[in-house]
Design a protein around this motif. Sequence first.
Motif, PDB file in Angstrom:
ATOM      1  N   GLU A  67      -3.608   6.586   5.664  1.00 30.51           N
ATOM      2  CA  GLU A  67      -2.950   6.104   6.929  1.00 30.51           C
ATOM      3  C   GLU A  67      -2.713   7.081   7.790  1.00 30.51           C
ATOM      4  O   GLU A  67      -2.559   6.810   9.220  1.00 30.51           O
ATOM      5  CB  GLU A  67      -1.945   5.343   6.452  1.00 30.51           C
ATOM      6  CG  GLU A  67      -1.903   3.880   5.843  1.00 30.51           C
ATOM      7  CD  GLU A  67      -1.330   2.703   6.572  1.00 30.51           C
ATOM      8  OE1 GLU A  67      -1.378   2.933   7.950  1.00 30.51           O
ATOM      9  OE2 GLU A  67      -1.029   1.617   6.312  1.00 30.51           O
ATOM     10  N   ALA A  81      -3.644  -6.490   7.826  1.00 30.87           N
ATOM     11  CA  ALA A  81      -2.636  -7.189   8.747  1.00 30.87           C
ATOM     12  C   ALA A  81      -2.505  -6.836  10.077  1.00 30.87           C
ATOM     13  O   ALA A  81      -2.976  -5.960  10.620  1.00 30.87           O
ATOM     14  CB  ALA A  81      -1.181  -6.609   8.067  1.00 30.87           C
ATOM     15  N   MET A 118       0.834  -1.056   0.088  1.00 32.06           N
ATOM     16  CA  MET A 118      -0.003  -0.045   0.215  1.00 32.06           C
ATOM     17  C   MET A 118       0.917   1.316   0.039  1.00 32.06           C
ATOM     18  O   MET A 118       1.846   1.538   0.730  1.00 32.06           O
ATOM     19  CB  MET A 118      -0.867   0.075   1.270  1.00 32.06           C
ATOM     20  CG  MET A 118      -2.126  -0.771   1.077  1.00 32.06           C
ATOM     21  SD  MET A 118      -3.401  -0.501   2.238  1.00 32.06           S
ATOM     22  CE  MET A 118      -2.358  -0.758   3.848  1.00 32.06           C
ATOM     23  N   ARG A 147       5.254   0.867   8.877  1.00 32.52           N
ATOM     24  CA  ARG A 147       4.422   0.403   8.045  1.00 32.52           C
ATOM     25  C   ARG A 147       4.529   1.090   6.676  1.00 32.52           C
ATOM     26  O   ARG A 147       3.794   0.796   5.714  1.00 32.52           O
ATOM     27  CB  ARG A 147       3.132   0.924   8.468  1.00 32.52           C
ATOM     28  CG  ARG A 147       2.459   0.504   9.790  1.00 32.52           C
ATOM     29  CD  ARG A 147       1.097   0.975  10.230  1.00 32.52           C
ATOM     30  NE  ARG A 147      -0.025   0.712   9.417  1.00 32.52           N
ATOM     31  CZ  ARG A 147      -0.686  -0.233   9.474  1.00 32.52           C
ATOM     32  NH1 ARG A 147      -0.657  -1.111  10.586  1.00 32.52           N
ATOM     33  NH2 ARG A 147      -1.871  -0.363   8.570  1.00 32.52           N
ATOM     34  N   TYR A 173      -7.136  -4.392   5.799  1.00 33.82           N
ATOM     35  CA  TYR A 173      -7.149  -3.975   4.437  1.00 33.82           C
ATOM     36  C   TYR A 173      -7.130  -5.017   3.457  1.00 33.82           C
ATOM     37  O   TYR A 173      -6.722  -6.203   3.636  1.00 33.82           O
ATOM     38  CB  TYR A 173      -6.146  -2.971   4.279  1.00 33.82           C
ATOM     39  CG  TYR A 173      -4.662  -3.307   4.762  1.00 33.82           C
ATOM     40  CD1 TYR A 173      -3.990  -4.315   3.638  1.00 33.82           C
ATOM     41  CD2 TYR A 173      -4.268  -3.036   5.898  1.00 33.82           C
ATOM     42  CE1 TYR A 173      -2.618  -4.667   4.346  1.00 33.82           C
ATOM     43  CE2 TYR A 173      -2.696  -3.366   6.200  1.00 33.82           C
ATOM     44  CZ  TYR A 173      -1.989  -4.079   5.419  1.00 33.82           C
ATOM     45  OH  TYR A 173      -0.787  -4.535   5.591  1.00 33.82           O
ATOM     46  N   ARG A 176       7.777  -5.517  10.796  1.00 33.46           N
ATOM     47  CA  ARG A 176       8.083  -4.271  10.554  1.00 33.46           C
ATOM     48  C   ARG A 176       9.234  -3.703  11.418  1.00 33.46           C
ATOM     49  O   ARG A 176       9.089  -4.077  12.383  1.00 33.46           O
ATOM     50  CB  ARG A 176       6.786  -3.574  10.662  1.00 33.46           C
ATOM     51  CG  ARG A 176       5.689  -3.978  10.109  1.00 33.46           C
ATOM     52  CD  ARG A 176       4.420  -2.911  10.285  1.00 33.46           C
ATOM     53  NE  ARG A 176       3.050  -3.481   9.919  1.00 33.46           N
ATOM     54  CZ  ARG A 176       2.395  -4.280  10.563  1.00 33.46           C
ATOM     55  NH1 ARG A 176       2.818  -5.056  11.385  1.00 33.46           N
ATOM     56  NH2 ARG A 176       1.153  -4.711   9.880  1.00 33.46           N
TER      57      ARG A 176
HETATM   58  N1  GLY Z   1       1.526  -0.794   5.387  1.00 30.45           N
HETATM   59  C1  GLY Z   1       0.606  -1.382   6.147  1.00 30.45           C
HETATM   60  C2  GLY Z   1       1.050  -2.532   7.100  1.00 30.45           C
HETATM   61  O1  GLY Z   1       2.381  -2.316   7.509  1.00 30.45           O
HETATM   62  O2  GLY Z   1       0.273  -3.277   7.536  1.00 30.45           O
END
Ligand code: GLY
Length: 393
Positions: free
Chosen positions: A64, A276, A58, A345, A263, A319
Amino acid sequence: MPVRKWRGPVAQRSDIVVIGGGIIGLAVARRLCLAGLAVTVLEQRRTGRGASWAAAGMLAPYCEFDEPDPYFILCRTGLERYAGFIETLRDETGCPIEYNATGMIYPALSDRGLARLETRYERHRREGVPVERLTVREARRLEPDLSNRIRMALRYPADHQVENRDVVTALEKSVRLHGGVVREGVAARSIVLDGRRVAGVDTTDGLWNAPKVVIAMGCRSRYIDGVSPAHRIPVRPVRGQILALRAGAVPPFRHTIFTREVYLVPRSDGRLIVGATVEEAGFRDEVTLGGVLQLFRGALELAPGLASCPLESTWSGLRPVTRDGWPVLGAMGTPGLFAASGHGRNGILLAPLTGDLMAEAILHERVPPIMRPFLPDRFYPAGTGEAKDDSNR
Ligand code: GLY
């Protein structure tokens, strides 16, 4: 900082070593290769197969973000450059890269969600964010598979999405095409110093001699020796579990469907990525029953018709998230040492811009104003040295 002088045999020499072959490391390496530097990327596993592979791709600063703070500005600038970056990367490498500029739809599913989105809509409109308010009928005309229980929706036409795996594949090819060396299966153990300056990297495959080193190790960026404890990058893993449904020959949605809980990202091959979770699970990159259940529930609430879709695969990624949630970009306290990490993210979104900003910092010792809030020294305890900022020269 303790001085560690290398006394072993010299294995290799580069102008710069990038530790970490994820999308950030590769994007930085590519920019430095383009500038004519001899660049080596060291990746302890396979390039791009960590968080960069796990992501959903995304490119969504508008969906966001809540505040027009420096991080939002960074992400918005990252998006503005993306389509051009993809065009260039396609031309350079001949690699196909799926890119979808249809936009995102953010539906409300409850009274509380409705109130939240109304407030958000008013604020975003005042701030000049490209956003449209959709009635239920309008939203379902655009996306007929959305649940008939949605209450309203916002559409963010300027948010995009990209097939992140295509991007990392193309980036790696680009680095190699421009003369970069990419070494997989080589783990960096320690930054090697000569006096106060960086002299190279001690690895599981010997020494890489280089006067400049970039730490782009994602959620493992704090775990390299040779960096003083006060200057370690305060980054931790935050797990995201994701699954893919096989939705048919074409995906049921044209837009990415986004809520705070889940999402749905359509891919042109008919897959629908459902993401997620956001979990503090240390370095455990497993897929759990609870995680999958949360994604199933969220997806079915948004689109009950998905119940008949075959489940194709599940995976998870870690992440890299810093203490304040913002990335760490630029020169560290040790001359020759740089950080590009903690993108949380937004690693896919910020990779091209990070490449550009890091090239400025590394090649010209300049800190563009947009980069200043993200310098590593914001985390340094007082009196333990500052990153170099020559932007006012
Ligand atoms: N960019 C969306 C996530 O990290 O879930």
